[in-house]
Design a protein around this motif. Sequence first.
Motif, mmCIF file in Angstrom:
data_model
loop_
_atom_site.group_PDB
_atom_site.id
_atom_site.type_symbol
_atom_site.label_atom_id
_atom_site.label_comp_id
_atom_site.label_asym_id
_atom_site.label_seq_id
_atom_site.Cartn_x
_atom_site.Cartn_y
_atom_site.Cartn_z
ATOM 1 N N UNK A 5 18.690 27.399 39.756
ATOM 2 C CA UNK A 5 18.718 27.472 38.294
ATOM 3 C C UNK A 5 18.141 26.159 37.769
ATOM 4 N N UNK A 6 17.102 26.275 36.922
ATOM 5 C CA UNK A 6 16.478 25.057 36.392
ATOM 6 C C UNK A 6 17.298 24.452 35.248
ATOM 7 N N UNK A 7 18.504 24.974 35.048
ATOM 8 C CA UNK A 7 19.407 24.404 34.029
ATOM 9 C C UNK A 7 19.670 25.374 32.892
ATOM 10 N N UNK A 20 13.442 31.038 41.082
ATOM 11 C CA UNK A 20 13.929 30.015 40.153
ATOM 12 C C UNK A 20 14.128 30.606 38.760
ATOM 13 N N UNK A 21 15.317 30.422 38.233
ATOM 14 C CA UNK A 21 15.664 30.899 36.891
ATOM 15 C C UNK A 21 15.378 29.780 35.888
ATOM 16 N N UNK A 43 3.414 33.430 54.246
ATOM 17 C CA UNK A 43 3.573 34.794 53.756
ATOM 18 C C UNK A 43 4.856 34.975 52.939
ATOM 19 N N UNK A 44 5.414 33.860 52.459
ATOM 20 C CA UNK A 44 6.627 33.914 51.651
ATOM 21 C C UNK A 44 6.311 34.231 50.194
ATOM 22 N N UNK A 45 7.350 34.184 49.369
ATOM 23 C CA UNK A 45 7.207 34.575 47.969
ATOM 24 C C UNK A 45 7.888 33.564 47.057
ATOM 25 N N UNK A 46 7.280 33.345 45.882
ATOM 26 C CA UNK A 46 7.908 32.521 44.857
ATOM 27 C C UNK A 46 7.990 33.370 43.589
ATOM 28 N N UNK A 47 9.170 33.428 43.004
ATOM 29 C CA UNK A 47 9.333 34.161 41.737
ATOM 30 C C UNK A 47 9.982 33.216 40.735
ATOM 31 N N UNK A 48 9.265 32.956 39.659
ATOM 32 C CA UNK A 48 9.775 32.094 38.594
ATOM 33 C C UNK A 48 10.101 32.992 37.413
ATOM 34 N N UNK A 49 11.342 32.915 36.930
ATOM 35 C CA UNK A 49 11.770 33.801 35.842
ATOM 36 C C UNK A 49 11.992 32.995 34.576
ATOM 37 N N UNK A 50 11.433 33.476 33.474
ATOM 38 C CA UNK A 50 11.601 32.770 32.202
ATOM 39 C C UNK A 50 11.658 33.792 31.080
ATOM 40 N N UNK A 51 11.920 33.296 29.873
ATOM 41 C CA UNK A 51 11.893 34.207 28.729
ATOM 42 C C UNK A 51 10.486 34.307 28.166
ATOM 43 N N UNK A 52 10.242 35.443 27.514
ATOM 44 C CA UNK A 52 8.943 35.706 26.907
ATOM 45 C C UNK A 52 8.688 34.711 25.775
ATOM 46 N N UNK A 53 7.617 33.921 25.855
ATOM 47 C CA UNK A 53 7.362 32.925 24.804
ATOM 48 C C UNK A 53 7.198 33.550 23.419
#
Length: 431
Positions: free
Chosen positions: A44-46, A76-77, A104-114
């Motif tokens: 969690x980025x905070x 990451x949230x 071959x891994x994955x990164x998913x960054x989740x954020x709110x719609x600007x």
Amino acid sequence: MSDRYLDFANSGIGHWLTGALGLPQPVPIDRDPARLAKSALVADAGGGRLGGLLTCELERLGIAHAGGGSADALIVDATGCTTVAATGTLYRIFHENLRGVRANGRIVLLAHDPDQAPDEGAAAIWRGLEGFLRSLAKEARRAIAAQLVYLPVVGEPALASTLAFLLSGRSAYVSGQAIRVGVTAAGSTSRKRIVLVTGASRGIGAAIAENFARAGAHVVGLDIPAAQQALAEQAARLGGSALALDITAPDAPARIVEDARARGGYDVIVHNAGITRDKTIARMDQDRWNSVMEVNLAAPIRVTAALLNAGQIRSGGRIVAVSSLSGIAGNVGQTNYAFSKAGVIGWIQRLARDVAPAGITANAVAPGFIETQMTAAVPFTIREAGRRMNAMGQGGQPEDVAETIAWLADPGSAGISGEIVRVCGQSLLGA
Ligand SMILES: NC(=O)c1ccc[n+]([C@@H]2O[C@H](COP(=O)([O-])OP(=O)(O)OC[C@H]3O[C@@H](n4cnc5c(N)ncnc54)[C@H](O)[C@@H]3O)[C@@H](O)[C@H]2O)c1
């Protein structure tokens, strides 16, 4: 078509030589559709709000939380990250953990719609994440795919189908994308879905047809009359049906509506049929212009309108069109093709709004360099450039496009509409 450079760069001597000469060293992509990340580091980025939801979804997918060290995925949230000062936490998360993501891994960054940001500061940060993620995806290398997923500020996002796709081998050639996922509750259907695929007899269309058939759908494969035999063989193999028809024929919309009606309507329509007739605009004759605009743009619009007017796209239906990176970046010799494929994007984005009340979604994929007969016909040097000019250092396969379409057409992807997803290994061209 085989990629000799990829094979060479991964041989013993080839790896040494390409390294010594500072040449690209693409890592072979593992696109096994059954491969799902086994472990994920979730951070969690905070002040993020997704902790509970992510725990739930990962448990459902059977993905273990990694305690540190290496992991198959980094999630990451960043929904709570709304000020420049707060981005320091995000920096530390990636600074400390990027190297721990396996090949071959994955990164998913989740954020709110600007677009839904409460103030300018939050809008700047959430939009800024796009630049961050696209750079990160390029730095990650080792066939790691990274995406930014934008979620609505209010409501519980319908993330299940998207996480299942992004954390699996199915999304192998999708990277550096910003994807909007809504809150619409996941749909499901127990009936056999009826899927129309245009241009189904070969290349990307054949892979799409096979993918849907494997998932249990009845596929209606459509292609030009000259491809009748290949279509019939495919229909027999997949237990589907064949529709030998030129989509630009005057009676094509009526014949497709008739086919849909006989089956109780279509659940999914994939507009894949497409042609190129390359020439610079000064050398292009009118025929090249007209045929590309007709096949790639006018016909899909006409056919879709006819099906909608006749009520032959079922509620919960999915429309997916195949655009192209050329429609985003432009390309010498392709004014007609790029026009038609950019037109597809404009059409789909508008269509998504129009069909929403009927519970139908409309999305497009924009493939980059995909290994098919279309690209095998391209001169060697241009083909080599196309293969290498992306973060994965290699071309995509028809299955990469087919898997992306299958995700957008998933009953659980009801919250995704009006999206244009590039399947290009994060090409250096375009946005
Ligand atoms: N291969 C790539 O790198 C690439 C990249 C970006 C976009 N695309 C797009 O993906 C789609 C599939 O491309 P592909 O590489 O598999 O091409 P392909 O030429 O191998 O297949 C296209 C299919 O569409 C069919 N078709 C053409 N005109 C038709 C018509 N009037 N009516 C019915 N069927 C028709 C063809 O007969 C063929 O079977 C196209 O829309 C193409 O523009 C491909």
